[in-house]
Enzyme design. Structure first.
Site, PDB file in Angstrom:
ATOM      1  N   HIS A 121       0.919  -1.597  -0.078  1.00 34.99           N
ATOM      2  CA  HIS A 121      -0.143  -0.440   0.534  1.00 34.99           C
ATOM      3  C   HIS A 121       1.009   1.195  -0.076  1.00 34.99           C
ATOM      4  O   HIS A 121       0.497   2.515   0.037  1.00 34.99           O
ATOM      5  CB  HIS A 121      -0.870   0.235   1.440  1.00 34.99           C
ATOM      6  CG  HIS A 121      -1.996   0.728   1.555  1.00 34.99           C
ATOM      7  ND1 HIS A 121      -2.226   1.897   2.136  1.00 34.99           N
ATOM      8  CD2 HIS A 121      -3.260   0.787   0.330  1.00 34.99           C
ATOM      9  CE1 HIS A 121      -2.872   2.638   2.006  1.00 34.99           C
ATOM     10  NE2 HIS A 121      -4.010   2.233   0.524  1.00 34.99           N
TER      11      HIS A 121
ATOM     12  N   LYS B 294       3.224   4.212  -1.254  1.00 40.66           N
ATOM     13  CA  LYS B 294       3.648   5.412  -2.069  1.00 40.66           C
ATOM     14  C   LYS B 294       4.805   5.994  -2.243  1.00 40.66           C
ATOM     15  O   LYS B 294       4.801   6.593  -0.880  1.00 40.66           O
ATOM     16  CB  LYS B 294       2.467   6.030  -2.157  1.00 40.66           C
ATOM     17  CG  LYS B 294       0.962   5.638  -2.854  1.00 40.66           C
ATOM     18  CD  LYS B 294       0.266   5.648  -0.956  1.00 40.66           C
ATOM     19  CE  LYS B 294      -1.162   4.874  -1.517  1.00 40.66           C
ATOM     20  NZ  LYS B 294      -1.764   4.322  -0.457  1.00 40.66           N
TER      21      LYS B 294
ATOM     22  N   ASP C 289      17.413  10.559  -7.361  1.00 39.28           N
ATOM     23  CA  ASP C 289      18.779  10.661  -7.408  1.00 39.28           C
ATOM     24  C   ASP C 289      18.640  10.702  -6.254  1.00 39.28           C
ATOM     25  O   ASP C 289      20.428  10.927  -5.747  1.00 39.28           O
ATOM     26  CB  ASP C 289      19.026  12.546  -7.769  1.00 39.28           C
ATOM     27  CG  ASP C 289      18.657  12.318  -9.481  1.00 39.28           C
ATOM     28  OD1 ASP C 289      18.743  11.532 -10.158  1.00 39.28           O
ATOM     29  OD2 ASP C 289      18.892  13.709 -10.429  1.00 39.28           O
TER      30      ASP C 289
ATOM     31  N   HIS D  70      -8.890  11.959   1.439  1.00 36.98           N
ATOM     32  CA  HIS D  70      -8.656  10.478   1.571  1.00 36.98           C
ATOM     33  C   HIS D  70      -6.931  10.620   3.015  1.00 36.98           C
ATOM     34  O   HIS D  70      -6.320   9.931   2.578  1.00 36.98           O
ATOM     35  CB  HIS D  70      -8.592   9.728   0.273  1.00 36.98           C
ATOM     36  CG  HIS D  70      -7.316   8.738   0.337  1.00 36.98           C
ATOM     37  ND1 HIS D  70      -6.512   8.503  -0.327  1.00 36.98           N
ATOM     38  CD2 HIS D  70      -8.041   7.150   0.126  1.00 36.98           C
ATOM     39  CE1 HIS D  70      -5.974   7.336  -0.715  1.00 36.98           C
ATOM     40  NE2 HIS D  70      -7.173   6.254   0.263  1.00 36.98           N
TER      41      HIS D  70
ATOM     42  N   LYS E  73      -4.123  10.564   5.234  1.00 38.64           N
ATOM     43  CA  LYS E  73      -3.966   9.874   6.709  1.00 38.64           C
ATOM     44  C   LYS E  73      -2.874  10.211   7.562  1.00 38.64           C
ATOM     45  O   LYS E  73      -1.744  10.684   7.187  1.00 38.64           O
ATOM     46  CB  LYS E  73      -3.500   8.476   6.629  1.00 38.64           C
ATOM     47  CG  LYS E  73      -4.413   7.901   5.127  1.00 38.64           C
ATOM     48  CD  LYS E  73      -3.650   7.874   4.304  1.00 38.64           C
ATOM     49  CE  LYS E  73      -4.670   6.862   2.979  1.00 38.64           C
ATOM     50  NZ  LYS E  73      -5.309   6.104   2.817  1.00 38.64           N
TER      51      LYS E  73
ATOM     52  N   ASP F 277       0.011  18.142  19.897  1.00 37.29           N
ATOM     53  CA  ASP F 277       0.188  19.124  20.845  1.00 37.29           C
ATOM     54  C   ASP F 277       1.875  20.215  19.775  1.00 37.29           C
ATOM     55  O   ASP F 277       2.483  20.661  20.768  1.00 37.29           O
ATOM     56  CB  ASP F 277       0.817  18.483  21.787  1.00 37.29           C
ATOM     57  CG  ASP F 277       0.557  17.461  22.838  1.00 37.29           C
ATOM     58  OD1 ASP F 277      -0.907  17.549  22.639  1.00 37.29           O
ATOM     59  OD2 ASP F 277       0.995  16.246  22.960  1.00 37.29           O
TER      60      ASP F 277
END
Length: 485
Positions: free
Chosen positions: A226, A228, A233, A403, A405, A410
């Site tokens: 899952h 990404k 470089d 979508h 996450k 604090d």
């Protein structure tokens, strides 16, 4: 005998099913897994003949104990070992950080450094990118400027408008002499044969993660990658919630507004991000890639943002990202702001949030008003009552589908990545998050969260309690499946 079997085939199959089911139950009991999860499997195995065995086969294997692949082949290579050793903070350095900057958040640093070998990197530049249109603009500019190598690892890649633009660019870069390595998840992604041929003909090294025979029918029933990740470089990195697909870009003709969050990184944290890519690449390519110093150029970074890259999945000894989220919640002093498209947590996270809120900490959760999954929607709803009981504020995002996450705590801690607040992300899928210890970045993410609340509706617990019995039944059924999702 044959005649008897033909006349009683259904009974024979049922007997075989329950013999296998009993074997599965015994295996579950000996493994001593979470009682709730064990009970869910037992119910499915007993009351759903044949289907229960299929569900157990697809969901019930304990991959964390029997690793899908070996990380040590990469982690033990000389160059990687030297880099990790040079970045890892000593006890005296961590003690100094505890008093000067991180206070009790130092526990999170030590946790990841010990369990995931994730060093705290102190010199980084961090840019928060909102929505696909902003992420892809920056990404395409960086890809065009690549000189040596491009490493890309994604759950979803489609050769639609934005996907074709990026894949064609990768082909052009490969033809120009840039080394391009591309890994996609075989279930999440959908690339035409024509595009796959073009990629390979152009010199792009291209592999699918754990290929399946019928990905269109497999859905979520596998241990999937899952993550990404982009590394360019060895000096620029990307990670977050945005996949490569038109659905993640707010084109004028899109049906749904897509609200998402991604990160662009420069600095020492790219070392860890690069290592995580190489670990997976070693697996999907079936080769023992020789790691050289060219993957890790020593480019100075003037910004001082502290970052750890946390990875978890069936290849790790511990549920690292879940554990750092749990620790962040339990060490909070003022507030905890969470955004997730799917809220199907384990009992540890529920209890931590309840205790935090009842202790006077401002706990807020932002979830979509409309989900892209029937089961996830009602499973999420089944947990809301336990949050309302502890006076946790729950908001539903109404402008479109959220979508992102993200978690911010604090004004000092925040995390952005691929991990949803659900069983699958915590225990089954391969996930990756950037864990950031910085006041400015945390305050920026806090401002983004509060801005998103302007497009959200605060849920009323009293109104929620009056929902129909039909809705409650749907929630109960979906919650039963929650440990298996």
């Amino acid at each position: 005998m044959l005649s008897f079997l033909q006349d009683n085939i259904w009974y024979v199959l049922i007997i075989i099913n329950y013999l296998l089911a009993i074997s599965a139950v015994i295996a579950l009991l000996f493994r001593n897994v979470n009682p709730t999860k064990t009970l869910s499997y037992i119910i499915v195995l007993v009351f759903f003949p044949f289907l229960g065995l299929l569900v157990y086969y697809l969901f019930g294997q304990e991959y964390r104990k029997n690793k899908i692949f070996n990380r040590k082949n990469i982690l033990n290579q000389k160059v990687v070992k030297q880099l990790n050793d040079s970045l890892e903070q000593s006890k005296s350095e961590l003690d100094a950080l505890e008093h000067s900057l991180l206070e009790d958040k130092i526990k999170l640093v030590k946790l990841l450094q010990k369990s995931d070998k994730a060093p705290l990197t102190k010199r980084n530049t961090v840019d928060i990118l909102l929505n696909g249109e902003n992420k892809f603009k920056r990404l395409i500019d960086d890809l065009k400027a690549a000189e040596y190598h491009i490493h890309i690892e994604y759950y979803i890649v489609r050769d639609d408008k934005i996907g074709s633009k990026i894949l064609n660019l990768l082909c052009d870069k490969a033809k120009s002499g840039v080394k391009v390595r591309l890994s996609i998840d075989d279930v999440g992604s959908s690339i035409t044969r024509k595009m796959k041929s073009k990629l390979r003909d152009s010199g792009v090294e291209f592999y699918s993660f754990m290929p399946v025979l019928f990905p269109q029918f497999t859905g979520r029933m596998n241990y999937r990658n899952h993550r990404k990740i982009v590394v360019i470089d060895g000096v620029i990195g990307y990670l977050g919630g945005i996949n490569i697909s038109d659905a993640y870009v707010n084109y004028a003709n899109n049906d749904t507004y897509w609200r998402d969050t991604h990160l662009r990184l420069e600095g020492e944290s790219i070392v860890t991000l690069q290592v995580q890519f190489l670990i997976n690449w070693n697996f999907v390519s079936g080769s023992d890639l020789k790691i050289s110093e060219s993957f890790f150029p020593n480019k100075p970074c003037k910004s001082n943002v502290a970052v750890q890259i946390a990875a978890s999945g069936p290849d790790t000894d511990w549920a690292n990202i879940m554990e750092v989220i749990f620790s962040a919640i339990t060490t909070a002093d003022k507030y905890i702001y969470l955004t997730t498209p799917y809220f199907i947590p384990n009992q540890q996270i529920i209890t931590a949030l309840q205790v935090a809120s009842r202790s006077g900490i401002d706990v807020r959760l932002l979830i979509p008003d409309q989900s892209d999954s029937f089961t996830a929607k009602y499973a999420t709803n089944s947990y809301l009552g336990s949050l309302f009981d502890a006076d946790i504020k729950v908001y539903r995002y109404e402008k479109g589908f959220i979508h992102a996450k993200t978690i911010v705590v604090d004004d000092i801690f925040c995390t952005i990545g691929t991990t949803n607040m659900d069983y699958r992300s915590f225990n089954i899928n391969f996930e990756i998050n950037a864990v950031i210890y910085n006041e400015k970045v945390s305050k920026d993410l806090k401002a983004i969260f509060l801005n998103d609340l302007e497009s959200a509706r605060l849920m009323n617990p009293k109104e929620w309690s009056k929902r129909s019995k039909t809705e409650k039944i749907k929630e109960s059924i979906c919650k039963l499946w929650a440990p298996l999702l």
